[in-house]
Scaffold this active site. Structure first.
Site, mmCIF file in Angstrom:
data_model
loop_
_atom_site.group_PDB
_atom_site.id
_atom_site.type_symbol
_atom_site.label_atom_id
_atom_site.label_comp_id
_atom_site.label_asym_id
_atom_site.label_seq_id
_atom_site.Cartn_x
_atom_site.Cartn_y
_atom_site.Cartn_z
ATOM 1 N N ARG A 1 24.148 12.151 39.657
ATOM 2 C CA ARG A 1 23.969 12.601 41.045
ATOM 3 C C ARG A 1 24.547 14.011 41.203
ATOM 4 O O ARG A 1 25.692 14.263 40.837
ATOM 5 C CB ARG A 1 24.678 11.624 41.999
ATOM 6 C CG ARG A 1 23.969 10.288 42.084
ATOM 7 C CD ARG A 1 24.695 9.301 42.973
ATOM 8 N NE ARG A 1 25.889 8.767 42.348
ATOM 9 C CZ ARG A 1 26.649 7.807 42.880
ATOM 10 N NH1 ARG A 1 26.315 7.282 44.037
ATOM 11 N NH2 ARG A 1 27.725 7.368 42.254
ATOM 12 N N ASN B 1 39.388 14.515 48.719
ATOM 13 C CA ASN B 1 38.264 15.131 47.998
ATOM 14 C C ASN B 1 38.103 16.606 48.369
ATOM 15 O O ASN B 1 37.755 17.424 47.520
ATOM 16 C CB ASN B 1 36.977 14.350 48.258
ATOM 17 C CG ASN B 1 36.852 13.163 47.321
ATOM 18 O OD1 ASN B 1 37.724 12.942 46.484
ATOM 19 N ND2 ASN B 1 35.790 12.390 47.449
ATOM 20 N N CYS C 1 30.172 12.224 44.850
ATOM 21 C CA CYS C 1 31.241 12.221 45.860
ATOM 22 C C CYS C 1 31.577 13.607 46.403
ATOM 23 O O CYS C 1 31.294 13.906 47.560
ATOM 24 C CB CYS C 1 32.492 11.553 45.291
ATOM 25 S SG CYS C 1 32.293 9.774 45.087
ATOM 26 N N LYS D 1 19.896 -5.177 39.655
ATOM 27 C CA LYS D 1 21.310 -4.893 39.363
ATOM 28 C C LYS D 1 22.111 -6.193 39.337
ATOM 29 O O LYS D 1 22.941 -6.415 38.451
ATOM 30 C CB LYS D 1 21.843 -3.945 40.443
ATOM 31 C CG LYS D 1 23.171 -3.322 40.117
ATOM 32 C CD LYS D 1 23.564 -2.281 41.152
ATOM 33 C CE LYS D 1 22.940 -0.927 40.892
ATOM 34 N NZ LYS D 1 23.447 0.132 41.775
HETATM 35 P P1 NAD Z 1 26.230 3.421 44.167
HETATM 36 O O1 NAD Z 1 24.982 4.055 44.640
HETATM 37 O O2 NAD Z 1 26.531 3.328 42.716
HETATM 38 O O3 NAD Z 1 26.316 1.929 44.747
HETATM 39 C C1 NAD Z 1 25.956 1.571 46.039
HETATM 40 C C2 NAD Z 1 25.390 0.150 45.967
HETATM 41 O O4 NAD Z 1 25.164 -0.314 47.308
HETATM 42 C C3 NAD Z 1 24.050 0.055 45.245
HETATM 43 O O5 NAD Z 1 24.123 -0.908 44.217
HETATM 44 C C4 NAD Z 1 23.067 -0.357 46.345
HETATM 45 O O6 NAD Z 1 22.010 -1.170 45.880
HETATM 46 C C5 NAD Z 1 23.991 -1.121 47.266
HETATM 47 N N1 NAD Z 1 23.474 -1.283 48.632
HETATM 48 C C6 NAD Z 1 22.780 -0.401 49.390
HETATM 49 N N2 NAD Z 1 22.482 -0.941 50.566
HETATM 50 C C7 NAD Z 1 23.015 -2.183 50.579
HETATM 51 C C8 NAD Z 1 23.060 -3.234 51.528
HETATM 52 N N3 NAD Z 1 22.501 -3.088 52.739
HETATM 53 N N4 NAD Z 1 23.683 -4.357 51.194
HETATM 54 C C9 NAD Z 1 24.254 -4.517 49.993
HETATM 55 N N5 NAD Z 1 24.257 -3.548 49.049
HETATM 56 C C10 NAD Z 1 23.643 -2.411 49.342
HETATM 57 O O7 NAD Z 1 27.411 4.183 44.940
HETATM 58 P P2 NAD Z 1 28.950 4.285 44.517
HETATM 59 O O8 NAD Z 1 29.162 5.448 43.646
HETATM 60 O O9 NAD Z 1 29.435 2.950 44.068
HETATM 61 O O10 NAD Z 1 29.593 4.653 45.925
HETATM 62 C C11 NAD Z 1 29.751 3.712 46.960
HETATM 63 C C12 NAD Z 1 30.713 4.282 47.992
HETATM 64 O O11 NAD Z 1 31.987 4.482 47.411
HETATM 65 C C13 NAD Z 1 30.314 5.645 48.548
HETATM 66 O O12 NAD Z 1 30.728 5.732 49.870
HETATM 67 C C14 NAD Z 1 31.122 6.610 47.705
HETATM 68 O O13 NAD Z 1 31.342 7.837 48.353
HETATM 69 C C15 NAD Z 1 32.406 5.820 47.545
HETATM 70 N N6 NAD Z 1 33.208 6.135 46.366
HETATM 71 C C16 NAD Z 1 32.594 6.253 45.145
HETATM 72 C C17 NAD Z 1 33.374 6.552 44.030
HETATM 73 C C18 NAD Z 1 32.741 6.766 42.680
HETATM 74 O O14 NAD Z 1 33.420 7.268 41.784
HETATM 75 N N7 NAD Z 1 31.483 6.408 42.457
HETATM 76 C C19 NAD Z 1 34.763 6.725 44.168
HETATM 77 C C20 NAD Z 1 35.350 6.543 45.414
HETATM 78 C C21 NAD Z 1 34.560 6.265 46.523
#
Ligand code: NAD
Length: 443
Positions: free
Chosen positions: A340, A218, A270, A41
């Site tokens: 997801r 949410n 989410c 990534k």
């Molecule tokens: P995602 O799975 O797309 O991204 C998470 C990233 O974290 C991945 O790239 C993964 O490789 C990385 N990661 C995992 N362990 C790690 C570590 N130890 N160190 C560094 N990086 C690490 O998830 P997302 O959709 O971006 O969601 C992330 C958070 O944001 C969640 O808590 C989600 O609930 C919240 N959120 C998401 C959205 C959305 O629309 N996707 C909106 C608001 C809040």
């Protein structure tokens, strides 16, 4: 700090949320380092490729990389040396076999970063977490960091919507700063200066409230969707029309039409996991009864998926096995490639499990769907997926599907039958073109 006094930012976890945040902050003028454990990534992002579908983001990534203000890497040591404000944006999915939130990624990120924090810094959680997480992580960070209590923790929940992530990040409805000190507030204020300068409202509060704002928001949205879908169940029982009912409610200023769309219900990375984790956490802290309705919200939502399969079966005369089914949509919502907990794929897989010959098409999520569910068949276009179909099922409301001409589709299918799982089509138009049209909550 840069010579202008702006804090240098790191973004730990560069998924849907983190990559968007890192790119937008660099575009706003900050120096940003994005860090992830996923090397593939990071390589893509560093090469100017956004690893997921998000309108407008690729152009901004190019702009941010060209500015020289945005870099990507995998070293926590480098992140700690570089950053003044570290945003935690890693995933917090549902724990396997439980409704609880899985905090292992967040803990790992903190454990990776904190031992390298040798000077004053602010660690800011953006991930969605159970209330109480920030307090626990504050202790953990301060225990692990050589700089000790000079490192503080804040919570800044994120409200962006996939599909509108750029706009939501650059022009959010509001910012929430959960802070434990004046200094933390000053750091966050500096880190969001360009957005605050636009007049964006900001709520300054404690850590627990900031954590709760996100899950409360949410939960409210999920409840609104399940509310109208519960009304759809009642409509089905009495031959009433959910579309007219929803339109009538939407015109009431006190209710409003947003998130009041009946259909196949919510999914994604989410809403489902957030309401489950909230209910679970509330039970842990002894207030389970206060949000027990969220279990019902979840059940209503799941029933919509089963009911969609029922509608398809009814339209096929009681038999799914051996029938050709075009499934339009795989992403959990349009303008995203995120699969997801996608209702569309859940329905497609159930129909496949019942012996249906299901062919899926999605404008953006085909690659992700293929990788996750190789047992399903896939089409190259909406019409390709519908070739010789006994029934077409619209499962994600991409505008591409709304715009399809019923007469053109009639040329490729075997039977003119359509289930509109999202109330996306004009029923009268399709019926006038000779189609058997069915939708949840409509007679
Ligand atoms: P995602 O799975 O797309 O991204 C998470 C990233 O974290 C991945 O790239 C993964 O490789 C990385 N990661 C995992 N362990 C790690 C570590 N130890 N160190 C560094 N990086 C690490 O998830 P997302 O959709 O971006 O969601 C992330 C958070 O944001 C969640 O808590 C989600 O609930 C919240 N959120 C998401 C959205 C959305 O629309 N996707 C909106 C608001 C809040």
């Amino acid at each position: 700090m840069t010579s202008t006094g702006a804090p240098k930012l790191t973004v730990i976890g560069t998924g849907y949320l983190g990559a968007t945040h890192a790119i937008c902050m660099a575009v706003l003028g900050f120096e940003v380092l994005g860090v992830d454990v996923d090397e593939a990534k990071i390589s893509k992002l560093a090469a100017g490729e956004v690893p997921f579908f998000e309108p407008g983001l690729p152009e901004l990534l190019t702009k941010a990389l060209e500015s020289g203000r945005l870099r990507f890497g995998t070293s926590f040591e480098e992140a700690a040396a570089f950053g003044d404000v570290h945003f935690l944006c890693v995933g917090t999915p549902q724990m396997p076999g439980s409704d609880a939130c899985d905090l292992t990624y967040l803990d790992a990120a903190v454990r990776g970063l904190a031992p390298h924090l040798e000077r004053r810094a602010l660690v800011v959680g953006k991930s969605t977490v159970p209330v109480g997480t920030a307090a626990r992580l504050t202790t953990l960070v301060q225990e692990l960091a050589p700089a000790g209590t000079d490192v503080e923790l804040a919570w800044n929940p994120e409200f962006l919507r996939e599909g509108y992530a750029v706009d939501d990040t650059l022009r959010p409805d509001r910012l929430v700063f959960g802070v434990a000190s004046e200094w933390a507030d000053q750091q966050l204020t500096a880190a969001f200066k360009p957005i605050l300068d636009q007049g964006t409202p900001v709520i300054r509060t404690d850590l627990a409230t900031a954590e709760l704002v996100k899950v409360a928001a949410n939960s409210f949205l999920a409840t609104k969707i399940s509310y109208i879908n519960a009304m759809a169940e009642v409509c089905e029982a009495v031959g009433a029309d959910i579309k007219d009912l929803a339109d009538s409610l939407a015109l009431d200023d006190r209710i409003g039409g947003k998130f009041l769309k009946p259909g196949l219900g919510f999914g994604g990375g989410c809403l489902p996991k957030d309401i489950r984790a909230f209910a679970h956490r509330a039970e842990e802290i002894g207030v389970g009864q206060a949000v027990s309705f969220l279990r019902e919200v979840d059940d209503i939502n799941r029933r919509r998926r089963a009911r969609t399969v029922d509608l398809v079966r009814e339209l096929l005369g009681g038999q799914i096995s051996g029938r050709r089914i075009a499934a339009w949509g795989a992403a959990f919502k349009p303008n995203s490639d995120d699969i997801r907990d996608a209702p569309a794929l859940d329905v497609a897989r159930t129909m496949h499990g019942l012996g249906g010959h299901v062919r899926v098409y999605d404008p953006a999520a085909l690659d992700n769907a293929r990788r996750a569910y190789p047992e399903l068949r896939y089409g190259e276009s909406a019409l390709d997926a519908a070739e010789d179909a006994d029934v077409v099922v619209l499962l994600t409301e991409w505008s591409e599907f709304r715009e399809i001409d019923p007469d053109a589709l009639a040329q490729v299918v075997r039977h003119k039958r359509i289930v509109d799982g999202r109330h996306a089509l004009d029923a009268d138009q399709w019926r006038a073109a000779g189609w058997e049209y069915r939708a949840l909550g409509r007679s």
